[in-house]
Design an enzyme around this catalytic site. Structure first.
Site, PDB file in Angstrom:
ATOM      1  CG  HIS A   1       6.021  -9.116   8.027  1.00  0.00           C
ATOM      2  ND1 HIS A   1       7.001  -8.304   7.536  1.00  0.00           N
ATOM      3  CD2 HIS A   1       4.900  -8.373   8.082  1.00  0.00           C
ATOM      4  CE1 HIS A   1       6.496  -7.105   7.320  1.00  0.00           C
ATOM      5  NE2 HIS A   1       5.219  -7.111   7.647  1.00  0.00           N
TER       6      HIS A   1
ATOM      7  CB  SER B   1      -0.976   0.003   1.179  1.00  0.00           C
ATOM      8  OG  SER B   1      -0.319  -0.243   2.394  1.00  0.00           O
TER       9      SER B   1
ATOM     10  NE  ARG C   1       2.351  -3.945  12.444  1.00  0.00           N
ATOM     11  CZ  ARG C   1       2.201  -4.097  11.137  1.00  0.00           C
ATOM     12  NH1 ARG C   1       1.671  -3.115  10.419  1.00  0.00           N
ATOM     13  NH2 ARG C   1       2.583  -5.195  10.529  1.00  0.00           N
TER      14      ARG C   1
ATOM     15  CG  ASP D   1      -3.340  -8.252   8.959  1.00  0.00           C
ATOM     16  OD1 ASP D   1      -3.843  -7.167   9.274  1.00  0.00           O
ATOM     17  OD2 ASP D   1      -2.593  -8.398   7.976  1.00  0.00           O
TER      18      ASP D   1
ATOM     19  CG  HIS E   1      -0.823  -5.279   1.932  1.00  0.00           C
ATOM     20  ND1 HIS E   1      -0.139  -5.124   3.102  1.00  0.00           N
ATOM     21  CD2 HIS E   1      -0.850  -4.032   1.365  1.00  0.00           C
ATOM     22  CE1 HIS E   1       0.227  -3.856   3.245  1.00  0.00           C
ATOM     23  NE2 HIS E   1      -0.203  -3.170   2.212  1.00  0.00           N
TER      24      HIS E   1
END
Ligand SMILES: CC(C)(COP(=O)(O)OP(=O)(O)OC[C@H]1O[C@@H](n2cnc3c(N)ncnc32)[C@H](O)[C@@H]1OP(=O)(O)O)[C@@H](O)C(=O)NCCC(=O)NCCS
Length: 441
Positions: free
Chosen positions: A318, A241, A327, A373, A271
């Protein structure tokens, strides 16, 4: 607004002068070598982009202008009585490169409120799509419909000096960030809540207002949105992105066109769409195992089954990170504080125990640890947001902060059109046989 823009201009001028000096003295220094494998395998490890807003360390995770996520949680301004950072503060940090004061953040919140009006034709454009359209499709159409408001494209068409590009890019970026929560909430209420829309609340902060317009008034959901919007905002410049927004912007496409392109990349399952895939995968597992709380042994078996069917385990792995994503950890801490007994959240933690050993046993997988995620969906489900197809839109609203701050820097530093060299396999074969060269001129 004037103050923020002036401070940005001042910082960008200093940086531009520094970069000029760096390039004068070191412009021909080599930063690395490129192998044939890297060209064929997604350009991993090739340093090829400058992005000032954040930097990713494979072991440590993301740092925004040098600050880790726990440091941001400690140092960024919060709402009165709140404990999560305000994303407006992170935006200031990414844009200006310094920690904001409470007053800086209050100024950004009210500037975004002032600019948040979404024209009716944007809603009409979204309404033209079937309600069954994926929320990301509706989101991108909404962003594209907003493009009629671009100052940059109007001024460019009228003839603008190159030195002034950054200013209207900056104005467009602020307008766009201000308007995205309304567009996102509109899509959510249209698709899932009988089109019963909720008016913005001009007294709330940017993320708090998003929570309100989505229809979630619980103060801890507002806190979740502040954290969520902060941690998803940026992940240095090479992810799909960020890179897409930067690439499209390098053609002097305005921020609306550039962000819409980046959001199409975010909508890919490798993604940003992975957050919906994670919850879908957990729901399917619970259904198949006929239990709300599968044991670690059951999860391990289910993971092995997923892999044997040739599918990826969503939320794990990743391209750059080689440790648990901070995160993920920040969201786990939020879960421990606000919902330690939630069975779905506990399942996410059991998956965290079960999955890495299985992935570690597969030599080809470079990172067996969870990414951002793997956790986000379970927190949203806790508050009743079960419509997982919508999750990537929330990611997109947040990601706009980072990629648009970067786009402002791109124009302020006058970064040129991006145009790497590509080759054909025919040419590669000739090069291997010493019959041709594959580097560009
Ligand atoms: C994120 C991701 C795309 C990174 O891909 P990458 O940089 O190619 O990762 P690796 O170098 O570790 O991949 C090597 C191999 O392991 C596989 N792999 C990596 N993560 C995997 C996972 N979670 N489940 C199953 N297989 C995985 C890859 O598909 C690749 O297989 P291949 O050689 O047969 O094509 C990948 O880990 C993935 O698909 N994860 C699941 C989706 C996801 O969570 N995306 C969100 C990212 S923030």
């Amino acid at each position: 607004m004037g103050v923020l823009k002036d401070r940005f201009k001042e910082k960008a001028e200093i940086s531009a002068a520094e970069i000029k000096h760096i390039l004068k003295d070191h412009g021909n220094d080599k930063v690395g070598e490129v192998t044939l494998s890297q060209i064929y395998q997604g350009m991993r490890g090739i340093t090829g982009i400058v992005s000032e807003t954040s930097l990713l360390d494979s072991q440590e995770g993301i740092r925004f202008r040098g600050y880790s996520i726990p440091e941001l949680q400690e140092k960024l301004p919060k709402v009165d009585g709140g404990s999560e950072p305000l994303p407006e503060g992170l935006f200031f940090l990414m844009l200006i490169g310094e920690l904001p004061t409470d007053e800086d953040v209050a100024d950004i919140s009210s500037m975004l409120q002032r600019r948040s009006h979404v024209p009716n034709h944007v809603f009409a454009a979204i309404e033209a799509l079937p309600v069954t359209s994926h929320p990301m499709t509706q989101f991108v159409v909404g962003i594209m419909a907003l493009q009629t408001e671009s100052n940059f494209s109007k001024k460019y068409a009228a003839g603008m000096a190159k030195k002034d590009y950054w200013e209207s890019m900056f104005d467009d970026s602020m307008d766009l960030i201000a308007r995205l929560p309304r567009v996102a909430a509109y899509i959510y209420r249209r698709k899932y809540k009988n089109a019963e829309h909720i008016h913005p609340n001009g007294l709330l902060d940017w993320a708090g207002n998003l929570a309100h317009m989505l229809g979630y008034e619980d103060e801890s959901f507002k806190e979740l949105m502040r954290l969520y919007m902060t941690i998803h905002a940026d992940h240095e410049g090479g992810n799909v992105s960020a890179h897409t927004t930067h690439l499209v912007g390098s053609a002097l496409s305005d921020p609306y066109l550039s962000l819409a392109a980046g959001m199409n990349g975010l909508a890919g399952p490798l993604h940003g769409l992975a957050n919906q895939e994670v919850i879908k995968w957990i729901f399917e597992m619970r259904e198949e195992l006929k239990t709300e709380s599968p044991t670690q042994e059951q999860i391990t078996e289910y993971v092995k089954k997923t892999l044997s069917e040739g599918k990826v385990v969503p939320g794990y792995g990743h391209a750059v990170l080689r440790k648990t994503d901070p995160r993920f950890t920040a969201q786990m801490e939020f879960g421990k504080k606000h919902m330690p007994d939630d069975p779905l959240v506990q399942t996410v933690w059991n998956i965290y125990e079960a999955v890495p050993p299985v992935l570690q046993s597969m030599a080809k997988i470079k990172n067996p640890w969870p990414n951002v995620d793997a956790h986000s969906g379970a927190l949203l489900v806790h508050y009743g947001m079960v419509e997982y197809e919508f999750y990537t839109v929330l990611f997109g609203v947040s990601r706009a902060l980072g990629v648009l701050a970067s786009l402002c820097w791109d124009r302020a530093l006058s970064l040129p059109l991006e145009r790497p060299k590509s080759v054909t396999t025919e040419l590669v074969k000739k090069w291997i046989n010493n019959e041709g060269e594959i580097w560009g001129d």
